[in-house]
Enzyme design. Structure first.
Site, PDB file in Angstrom:
ATOM      1  N   ASP A 143      -0.686  91.446  -4.513  1.00  0.00           N
ATOM      2  CA  ASP A 143      -1.521  90.054  -4.450  1.00  0.00           C
ATOM      3  C   ASP A 143      -2.473  90.437  -5.713  1.00  0.00           C
ATOM      4  O   ASP A 143      -2.634  91.481  -6.560  1.00  0.00           O
ATOM      5  CB  ASP A 143      -2.411  90.193  -3.128  1.00  0.00           C
ATOM      6  CG  ASP A 143      -1.425  90.032  -2.012  1.00  0.00           C
ATOM      7  OD1 ASP A 143      -0.514  89.061  -2.162  1.00  0.00           O
ATOM      8  OD2 ASP A 143      -1.799  90.381  -0.972  1.00  0.00           O
ATOM      9  N   TYR A 202       1.606 103.813  -1.706  1.00  0.00           N
ATOM     10  CA  TYR A 202       0.294 102.985  -1.922  1.00  0.00           C
ATOM     11  C   TYR A 202      -0.951 104.161  -1.651  1.00  0.00           C
ATOM     12  O   TYR A 202      -0.699 104.921  -0.841  1.00  0.00           O
ATOM     13  CB  TYR A 202      -0.083 101.822  -1.060  1.00  0.00           C
ATOM     14  CG  TYR A 202       0.705 100.511  -1.370  1.00  0.00           C
ATOM     15  CD1 TYR A 202       0.155  99.475  -2.346  1.00  0.00           C
ATOM     16  CD2 TYR A 202       2.068 100.234  -0.506  1.00  0.00           C
ATOM     17  CE1 TYR A 202       1.187  98.610  -2.599  1.00  0.00           C
ATOM     18  CE2 TYR A 202       2.918  99.254  -1.148  1.00  0.00           C
ATOM     19  CZ  TYR A 202       2.217  98.332  -1.822  1.00  0.00           C
ATOM     20  OH  TYR A 202       2.853  97.216  -2.213  1.00  0.00           O
TER      21      TYR A 202
END
EC number: 5.4.99.12
Length: 245
Positions: A52, A111
């Protein structure tokens, strides 16, 4: 056609994220335009993950096809030359078989989420961490994290805009480590739901603030209600680290 696999690092602060969007530059658009400028070919870049706006990457992987057989080190140099106005850099390029797909061939994605936990913020790390001034109970967060490991229905941690067909995901790693004034969360899974990492972090932070007991995280999995979970953590602290194939 020749298939090329590239590995990319970028700061997402001023970008629209990975995917092309009207009116603001995205990582995909920057790289596709750079490839066109040196090759003369219009390509479609496929990424291993669609980050994003505001999310960073250390090892995003993507692939594209060209009609030319080019030396990979020259591709790196050319892309980085034309992408130089932006905080995007390609640091590896290699030939890939035609059946390789950056997204669908992936078996694991990793992540890191960074939290700066101290009374005062940071100029250097602005837009690169989530600054939380009040002390967090890391032990409570670690306990809560254990409930999320494994295969679950992650509806409570799924964005309303998520297009995934199923909320069932398998979280293979969720480690929380405190290093001086920084708390790092390491998360791994074959794939993630939209906003899943940031929604998990937002809920674990409420445990760290002693707003919730650690056991409440287990209840969140059971109720399957996004509104019952915590806020979505800021994009600034999230880094796409690597993809395994």
């Amino acid at each position: 056609m020749y298939r090329y696999k590239i590995t990319i690092e970028y700061l997402g602060t001023d970008l629209a994220g990975w995917q092309r969007q009207a009116g603001i530059m995205s990582v995909q658009q920057i790289l596709e335009e750079a490839i066109y400028k040196f090759s003369g070919e219009q390509v479609v870049l496929f990424g291993s993950g669609r980050t994003d706006a505001g999310v960073h990457a250390i090892g995003q992987v993507a692939h594209f096809d060209l009609s030319k057989n080019l030396e990979t080190h020259k591709i790196i140099t050319a892309i980085n030359y034309f992408a130089r106005p932006y905080s995007v850099i390609v640091w590896n390029c290699e030939m890939a078989p035609n059946n390789f797909h950056a997204r669908f061939s992936a078996v694991s994605r990793h992540y890191i989420y960074r939290i700066l936990n101290r009374p005062y913020s940071s100029v250097i790390n602005r837009d690169r961490v989530w600054w939380i001034s009040s002390p967090l109970d890391v032990l409570a967060m670690q306990k809560a994290a254990t409930y999320l490991l494994g295969k679950h229905d992650f509806t409570s941690f799924r964005a309303s805009s998520c297009q995934s067909k199923s909320p069932i995901k398998t979280l293979t790693e969720l480690n929380i480590i405190k290093e001086d004034e920084e708390i790092k969360l390491y998360l791994s899974a074959p794939s993630f739901l939209h906003h899943m990492v940031r929604n998990i972090v937002g809920s674990l932070v409420l445990v760290g603030k002693n707003v919730w007991q650690a056991e409440y995280i287990k209840e969140l999995l059971e109720v399957k209600d996004r509104k019952a979970a915590g806020p979505t953590a800021p994009a600034s602290g999230l880094y796409f680290v690597r993809t395994e194939y």
